[in-house]
Write an enzyme that holds these catalytic residues in place. Structure first.
Site, PDB file in Angstrom:
ATOM      1  CG  HIS A 372      -2.122  -0.853   1.121  1.00 13.18           C
ATOM      2  ND1 HIS A 372      -3.265  -0.502   0.434  1.00 13.18           N
ATOM      3  CD2 HIS A 372      -2.352  -2.088   1.611  1.00 13.18           C
ATOM      4  CE1 HIS A 372      -4.157  -1.478   0.518  1.00 13.18           C
ATOM      5  NE2 HIS A 372      -3.628  -2.450   1.224  1.00 13.18           N
ATOM      6  CE  LYS A 563      -6.683  13.388  -0.181  1.00 12.08           C
ATOM      7  NZ  LYS A 563      -6.493  12.470  -1.307  1.00 12.08           N
ATOM      8  NE  ARG A 564      -1.938   8.596   6.271  1.00 15.00           N
ATOM      9  CZ  ARG A 564      -0.741   8.497   5.690  1.00 15.00           C
ATOM     10  NH1 ARG A 564       0.325   9.013   6.278  1.00 15.00           N
ATOM     11  NH2 ARG A 564      -0.606   7.890   4.516  1.00 15.00           N
ATOM     12  CE  LYS A 569      -2.345  10.478   2.577  1.00 16.95           C
ATOM     13  NZ  LYS A 569      -2.894   9.740   1.426  1.00 16.95           N
ATOM     14  CB  THR A 671     -10.503   4.549  -1.351  1.00 17.02           C
ATOM     15  OG1 THR A 671     -10.169   4.976  -0.030  1.00 17.02           O
ATOM     16  CG2 THR A 671      -9.758   3.276  -1.693  1.00 17.02           C
ATOM     17  CE  LYS A 675     -14.314   5.878   0.411  1.00 16.78           C
ATOM     18  NZ  LYS A 675     -13.535   6.034   1.650  1.00 16.78           N
TER      19      LYS A 675
END
Length: 828
Positions: A372, A563-564, A569, A671, A675
């Site tokens: 991952h 998100k985290r 990111k 993911t 969504k």
């Protein structure tokens, strides 16, 4: 009312049978009285919200109990091959509404609640999000077990029963603060303890808690008990009810009676307290030696309990160990369960007394591994000392696996000693460690990535040596999400429109959304589509106002990055662009700008200080921007604390824009991006993770793509200089100068200096400044499109219509056919 009851039951024969088994046939509305009286000894009129929630949940659980037991019995009788999904996380969210939906029981429940004067929405708020996961890894696992049950595959999930989630996030003066997430403060109505499923987990040392540390006594054998807690996994239609089995730790004895008799009660219970602490917290802080030891113990404990349970079930029906891979598939979700390689070998060698070669062949054909991450530092490495102290037999096995493996490597690549050192399961310097990803690859028959680009980069970069040695083991399984929770349940406005337009088949075959493509050109459908988005935005705005007091304009662009918090990111890129917009309005207050609301949400790891500083910067910019009268009404920035599944279920359907802006080549898949897509948000993003495949499905013209590619990021390593962008791009320099001049930190001067160092002095590893100008360009194109509602709606509808590939049903079907060799086993 009696007529309505009969009409409801007539169209739900399966529900009617379930009610009859509970003795409620013809008295469907009596369940509230029964469950409140039997479980709480209170009358409905005096019951509190929590009691009503527990009564409703136990009613729903009991409705599926017969089918749950029947599913288990059917599996035992037919003895099909079964998948065992090992994951340290299962980010389930709330369960009540999901189970009601899959059971088709919501109309019955609502009718009773209306008669009792209860509010279903209020009761749902009584349920905490289960603290069993943190981010995408755990949410993926939750989607997978939903799909496994819906598709009626024989499956069981294994994890840990954490008493506390990662932490509950609060914001004070802009800083993240961590509070205990005691999600099990009240009884969990969904779980069932299995006293008959208790396994002994042996250790070669004793450990006890001493202050915030962990004291270990070497060469003093001890053991833990693993107690099973089961939760039903209700497939859509409730045809198949699989099991999620979570392990809780306990000491073998309540306390040492001899110590107790001598007056040392504290000493007598100390071992018990230490044992129970093992599964108390999700992801203990690994910045300390005690935290690292606790994580290692958690992983071994989960693997040991799960493997013992798997083998016990296998041996009930099969006496031939050689048949294990024909009956059992085990999927390791990331490296956390990689000790399964050594543990299964130990069982086969020491208990089954099989020879090494046969044991190794069985292990390889039974185990599979999902990677991952593309971050080398995220590939787990455990100090050999932990193995030596706690599980020395496993270390012996790993050493022997490594010896034989390196013999093969040297035979295949004679004279290439650097390759052998790179591929070794043992990292020699600076501290000797076991490379868990290497163990997982070597000890399994399949290694898969979770998006096409991720799998390619695994083969060509991260695990290149292994892909060259084992080319047939590597494959891709692009992630997916369950449309039941993330569209049907989370977005009733849109899902009802879709069902009315193309039928309900999309709920279990998301590819049917392609039938929406022609409707993108229908003016009437576009109007209806825009109306569903407006309703979702208004609903979110109302919820936000009620829960936090914050007001947002539903007619502004809702732009979300949830998100985290992590450098790759790139929440920092987002906030830099917001500062650019702010600067433009400061210097030209009369310029036209479509009102824009930026939402941030996500948690920073407690020991990740730069991520926590990014949270502080976001909140500081929000405070300044939102208070400035020059931009009020046109620019609004919010950081939403305590991001979880339940918040995502509200915000994703309401969002117009999805921010997927990770540095290309660093995001495995994502993911959340999927969504957003299936809920009609347009993506602004880099060519990274699954976003690439999403754009391929819908067409890049329906996305706002920008920035360097993964290849360009890698190629720039030797020459990239962020200072060039600071010197040559005026808007970039102006935004950074505002930060450096403490414009957003007047009362805390200098606190953002580490961010300046990260972006300039330390080389900007994640290429924020390299992508900032192109990111701003993409945002200009996005804002220009938004003022044309017909064109915007058309692109959004195309996105929804082309999201079918990203159902977890498709992903699981690929795992089943291409990795697990697993067949559907419908429960009759």
């Amino acid at each position: 009312m009696p007529k309505a009851v009969k009409r409801e039951i007539a169209v739900n024969p399966a529900l009617e049978r379930r009610l009859a088994r509970l003795g409620l046939a013809g008295n469907e509305d009596d369940w509230a009285d029964r469950y409140l009286l039997c479980n709480h000894l209170v009358n409905p009129s005096s019951a509190g919200p929590r009691q009503k929630f527990e009564a409703t949940s136990r009613f729903i659980r009991d409705l599926v109990a017969h089918r749950w037991a029947k599913t288990s019995r059917a599996r035992e009788e037919s003895n099909p091959k079964r998948i065992h999904y090992l994951s340290m996380e299962f980010l389930l969210g709330r369960t009540l509404r999901n189970n009601m939906m899959n059971l088709a029981a919501e109309p019955t429940v609502r009718r009773t609640m209306e008669q009792e004067g209860w509010s279903l929405e209020q009761l749902i708020e009584e349920e905490p999000d289960a603290g069993l996961g943190n981010g995408g890894l755990g949410r993926l696992a939750a989607c997978f077990i939903d799909s496994l049950a819906t598709l009626q595959y024989p499956a069981i999930g294994y994890g840990l029963r954490y008493e506390y989630g990662m932490f509950r996030q609060t914001i004070h003066d802009g800083w993240q603060r961590e509070q205990p997430d005691n999600w099990l403060r009240n009884p969990d109505p969904w779980e069932i303890v299995r006293p008959g499923k208790v396994y002994v987990v042996p250790l070669n040392a004793k450990f006890e808690l001493k202050g915030s540390g962990l004291a270990v006594t070497r060469n003093c054998p001890s053991s833990l008990l693993g107690i099973a807690y089961d939760r039903p996994v209700v497939g859509y239609g409730a045809h198949c009810i699989n099991t999620l089995r979570l392990w809780a730790a306990a000491a073998p004895e309540s306390f040492d009676f001899a110590e107790f008799s001598q007056g040392d009660f504290a000493g007598a219970v100390l071992q018990n307290v230490a044992a129970e602490s093992l599964t108390r917290v999700l992801y203990p802080d690994d910045s300390t030696e005690a935290g690292r030891a606790l994580r290692f113990l958690q992983q071994y404990f989960m693997v040991s309990c799960s493997l013992q349970d798997i083998i016990a079930r296998f041996r009930k029906n099969d006496t031939d160990w050689a048949a294990l891979p024909e009956r059992v598939a085990i999927q390791m979700n990331d490296t956390h369960p990689a000790l399964a390689v050594a543990e299964l070998m130990r069982i086969l060698l020491d208990q089954a007394k099989l020879p090494w070669d046969q044991s190794w062949d069985i292990t390889l054909r039974t185990l599979a591994y999902t990677n991952h991450t593309l971050l080398p530092e995220a590939l787990e490495r455990w100090p050999i000392e932990l193995f030596e102290v706690l599980i020395p037999r496993h270390l012996e096995i790993v050493y022997e696996v490594n010896r034989r493996f390196l013999e093969d490597v040297r035979r295949r690549y004679p004279g290439d000693e650097p390759r052998a050192q790179r591929m070794s399961l043992v990292e020699e310097k600076p501290v000797r460690k076991i490379r868990m990803a290497h163990l997982a690859v070597v000890g399994s028959h399949s290694t898969n990535g979770v998006a096409a680009i991720h799998s390619q980069l695994l083969r060509t970069r991260v695990l290149r040596d292994f892909a060259e040695l084992f080319p047939t083991r590597f494959n891709n399984k692009t992630n997916g999400v369950t449309p039941r929770r993330w569209l049907q349940q989370a977005n009733p406005f849109l899902s009802e429109l879709i069902t009315a337009s193309i039928g309900a088949g999309w709920i279990t075959d998301l590819g049917e959304l392609r039938n929406l493509v022609p409707l993108a050109d229908a003016v009437g459908f576009r109007d209806q589509f825009r109306a569903t988005k407006r309703k979702a935005k208004a609903a979110f705005a109302d919820w936000l106002k009620a829960t936090s007091g914050q007001s947002v304009d539903p007619d502004s662009i809702f732009d979300s990055q949830i998100k985290r918090i992590h450098e790759y990111k790139r929440q920092l890129l987002n906030i830099l662009h917001i500062i650019i917009l702010y600067n433009r309005l400061r210097h030209d207050p009369n310029q036209e700008m479509t009102p824009h609301t930026f939402f941030f949400a996500g948690k920073a790891a407690p020991a990740y200080h730069l991520a926590k500083l990014i949270v502080k910067l976001i909140n500081s910019v929000a405070t300044t921007v939102n208070a400035d009268p020059l931009v009020r009404g046109r620019l609004n920035v919010l950081f939403l604390p305590e991001y979880n599944v339940s918040m995502a279920e509200r915000l994703i359907p309401a969002s117009d824009v999805s921010e997927q802006i990770s540095t290309a080549g660093f995001e495995a898949s994502g993911t959340g991006n999927m969504k957003f897509m299936m809920n009609g948000a347009l993506t602004i993003g880099t060519r990274d993770g699954a976003t690439i495949e999403m754009a391929e499905e819908a067409g890049e013209e329906n996305f706002f793509l920008f920035g360097l590619t993964a290849e360009q990021v890698a190629d720039s390593t030797g020459w990239y200089d962020p200072n060039w962008h600071y010197a040559n791009e005026p808007e970039t320099r102006a935004a950074l100068d505002l930060i450096f001049a403490d414009h957003f930190s007047r009362h805390e001067p200098g606190i953002f200096k580490p961010i300046g160092a990260t972006l300039l002095a330390n080389g900007d590893r994640f290429r924020h400044l390299a992508d900032l100008t192109d990111y701003a360009r993409a945002h200009r194109a996005l804002a220009a499109l938004y003022v044309d509602p017909e064109a915007w709606a058309r692109k959004a509808i195309i996105n929804v219509a082309c999201s079918g590939k990203f159902s977890s049903d498709r992903t699981i079907t690929e795992y089943a056919s291409e990795i697990w060799n697993l067949k559907h086993a419908p429960v009759q």
